[in-house]
Scaffold this motif. Structure first.
Motif, short mmCIF file in Angstrom:
data_model
loop_
_atom_site.label_atom_id
_atom_site.label_comp_id
_atom_site.label_asym_id
_atom_site.label_seq_id
_atom_site.Cartn_x
_atom_site.Cartn_y
_atom_site.Cartn_z
N LEU A 160 46.33 27.44 53.78
CA LEU A 160 45.82 27.76 52.56
C LEU A 160 44.79 28.84 52.41
CD1 LEU A 160 46.25 27.54 49.31
CD2 LEU A 160 44.83 25.48 49.82
N VAL A 161 45.13 29.92 51.69
CA VAL A 161 43.97 30.90 51.24
C VAL A 161 44.09 31.28 50.08
CG1 VAL A 161 43.13 33.02 51.95
CG2 VAL A 161 44.24 32.09 53.77
N LEU A 162 42.53 30.94 49.61
CA LEU A 162 42.55 30.97 48.02
C LEU A 162 41.92 32.48 47.74
CD1 LEU A 162 41.02 27.54 47.59
CD2 LEU A 162 43.21 28.12 46.79
N LEU A 163 42.69 33.13 47.03
CA LEU A 163 42.23 34.58 46.69
C LEU A 163 41.35 34.77 45.37
CD1 LEU A 163 45.66 36.17 47.41
CD2 LEU A 163 43.94 35.95 49.17
N ARG A 164 40.35 34.66 45.89
CA ARG A 164 39.19 34.67 44.72
C ARG A 164 38.92 36.22 44.27
NH1 ARG A 164 34.91 29.74 46.26
NH2 ARG A 164 36.54 28.30 45.68
N THR A 165 39.67 36.72 43.22
CA THR A 165 39.54 38.03 43.00
C THR A 165 38.66 38.60 41.91
OG1 THR A 165 42.01 38.32 43.40
CG2 THR A 165 41.25 40.05 42.14
N GLY A 166 38.16 39.92 42.21
CA GLY A 166 37.05 40.51 41.30
C GLY A 166 37.62 41.43 40.55
N ILE A 167 36.88 42.44 39.97
CA ILE A 167 37.56 43.39 39.03
C ILE A 167 37.91 44.25 40.06
CG2 ILE A 167 36.95 45.28 37.25
CD1 ILE A 167 34.15 43.50 37.03
N VAL A 168 39.32 44.69 39.71
CA VAL A 168 40.04 45.42 40.60
C VAL A 168 40.30 46.92 39.88
CG1 VAL A 168 42.41 46.02 41.87
CG2 VAL A 168 41.79 43.56 41.55
N LEU A 169 39.84 48.02 40.73
CA LEU A 169 39.66 49.12 40.47
C LEU A 169 40.99 49.95 40.90
CD1 LEU A 169 36.10 50.11 40.64
CD2 LEU A 169 37.19 49.25 38.70
N GLY A 170 41.83 50.74 39.93
CA GLY A 170 42.94 51.38 40.32
C GLY A 170 43.60 52.21 39.11
N ASP A 171 44.85 52.35 39.39
CA ASP A 171 45.63 53.05 38.42
C ASP A 171 46.31 52.22 37.48
OD1 ASP A 171 47.27 54.48 36.86
OD2 ASP A 171 48.54 55.51 38.24
N GLY A 172 45.50 51.45 36.49
CA GLY A 172 45.96 50.42 35.67
C GLY A 172 44.71 49.40 35.52
N GLY A 173 45.14 48.13 35.25
CA GLY A 173 44.16 46.98 35.22
C GLY A 173 42.99 47.28 34.38
N ALA A 174 41.94 46.83 34.76
CA ALA A 174 40.86 46.96 33.78
C ALA A 174 40.17 48.41 33.69
CB ALA A 174 39.58 46.18 34.60
N ALA A 207 42.12 51.00 33.35
CA ALA A 207 42.61 51.88 32.44
C ALA A 207 42.36 51.46 30.98
CB ALA A 207 44.06 51.18 32.62
N GLN A 208 41.88 50.12 30.67
CA GLN A 208 41.03 49.81 29.38
C GLN A 208 39.68 50.31 29.35
OE1 GLN A 208 41.15 45.72 28.63
NE2 GLN A 208 42.99 45.37 30.11
N ALA A 234 37.46 55.50 26.62
CA ALA A 234 36.19 55.68 26.00
C ALA A 234 35.20 56.67 26.93
CB ALA A 234 35.53 54.17 25.72
N PHE A 235 35.21 56.39 28.14
CA PHE A 235 34.54 57.26 28.95
C PHE A 235 35.04 58.55 29.06
CE2 PHE A 235 33.07 53.24 30.46
CZ PHE A 235 31.62 53.47 31.01
N LYS A 236 36.02 58.95 28.97
CA LYS A 236 36.94 60.42 28.97
C LYS A 236 36.19 61.20 27.92
CE LYS A 236 40.56 60.02 32.40
NZ LYS A 236 41.81 60.02 32.59
N PHE A 237 35.99 60.33 26.78
CA PHE A 237 35.77 61.09 25.73
C PHE A 237 34.27 61.01 25.26
CE2 PHE A 237 40.33 60.46 24.73
CZ PHE A 237 40.78 61.68 24.20
#
Length: 295
Positions: free
Chosen positions: A155-169, A171-172, A176-179
């Motif tokens: 068993l491996v418990l995948l404790r995920t942080g903030i994922v940076l990529g094309d989508g996800g957090a 994308a939200q 704001a930053f681009k403008f």
């Protein structure tokens, strides 16, 4: 490997499948007709189609209603919990009914299990103080507890942080930053533990194959940053200033209880990956945003 995956149509799941051409996947999804670029994917809409897991070599459990971006009403909290815990319970039951169970169970979780850690560095071996009033922490604890009922597979418990990529957090955040309307959140001193999408996919496949890795694994880069540092790096990548600080009270008014995901501090270290000599392609935030600049 023949892999059963839940959450395969999500942000991370799709990239895992796209990068796993050597594997075959059976994907549990609520979508009626998801489209995958790979031909090595079979789709099911309910685990009731399965009487056991004998045909699978591994299970990757990433199912879960999105926790970010919506107010946590009582109904939404129930939906978030059910999507994670009930799916995990069903998988555990299938493991128990299997005469030849999969060798490995990778089950999703999140660094929310650590709660607000302030400036303290925390890893998989740290003691965790439990705050019963912290919904995200309690959710992760209960989610992991269900997965731990699997006894005879790794068993491996995948404790995920903030994922940076094309989508996800990201994308939200980007519009704001681009403008030019981006800026620090609350004091900006709270730590953010993040990981590049490429690194999280590579890390998941790494622990899938690493027979000596078990238990909790923090899927974060080795260099967490404060929100102010994160904001500065993202603004630089966008070629903009980020002068508009958002007060904590405004976040609370807008998002309610879920604003804690933006204002709590989590300085999380991936000791399991580092101890096993895993090499991050993007260990630093500036390198990550430099690669993602085209977004």
């Amino acid at each position: 490997m023949n892999i059963l995956m839940t959450g395969g149509t999500g942000f991370i799941g799709r990239q895992l499948i796209a990068s796993g051409q050597q594997h075959t996947f059976t994907v549990l999804t609520r979508q009626s007709s998801p489209v995958f670029a790979s031909a090595n994917v079979k789709v099911i809409n309910t685990l009731q189609y399965l009487s056991d897991l004998n045909e699978f070599d591994a299970v990757i459990n990433l199912a879960g209603e999105p926790i970010v971006g919506r107010r946590w009403s009582d109904a939404q909290k129930q939906k978030i919990r059910a999507s994670r815990i009930q799916t995990t319970q069903q998988l555990v039951e299938l493991f128990e009914r299997s005469s030849s169970a999969p060798e490995v169970f990778l089950s999703g979780s999140a660094i929310g299990i650590y709660g607000d850690t302030g400036e303290q560095k925390v890893d998989e071996f740290s003691d965790i103080a439990h705050n019963q009033n912290d919904f995200a922490q309690t959710l992760c604890r209960d989610w992991e507890a269900e997965a731990c009922n699997v006894k005879n597979s790794r068993l491996v418990l995948l404790r995920t942080g903030i994922v940076l990529g094309d989508g996800g957090a990201l994308a939200q955040m980007l519009p704001a930053f681009k403008f030019g309307f981006g800026g620090p959140l609350a004091t900006g001193s709270q730590y953010m533990s993040w990981i590049h999408l490429q690194d999280i996919v590579t890390a998941i496949y790494y622990v899938l194959d690493a027979e000596d890795v078990s238990g909790s694994v923090n899927l974060v880069a080795p260099n967490p940053v404060t929100n102010a540092q994160f904001t500065k790096a993202l603004a630089k990548a966008c070629g903009r200033w980020a002068p508009f600080r958002v007060p904590k009270c405004a976040l609370k008014l807008l998002l309610g209880e879920s604003s804690q995901l933006l204002t709590d501090s989590q300085r999380i270290i991936p000791s399991q990956l580092l101890n096993n000599k895993f090499e991050f392609a993007y260990p630093n935030i500036d390198e990550a945003f430099s690669d993602l600049r085209s977004l």
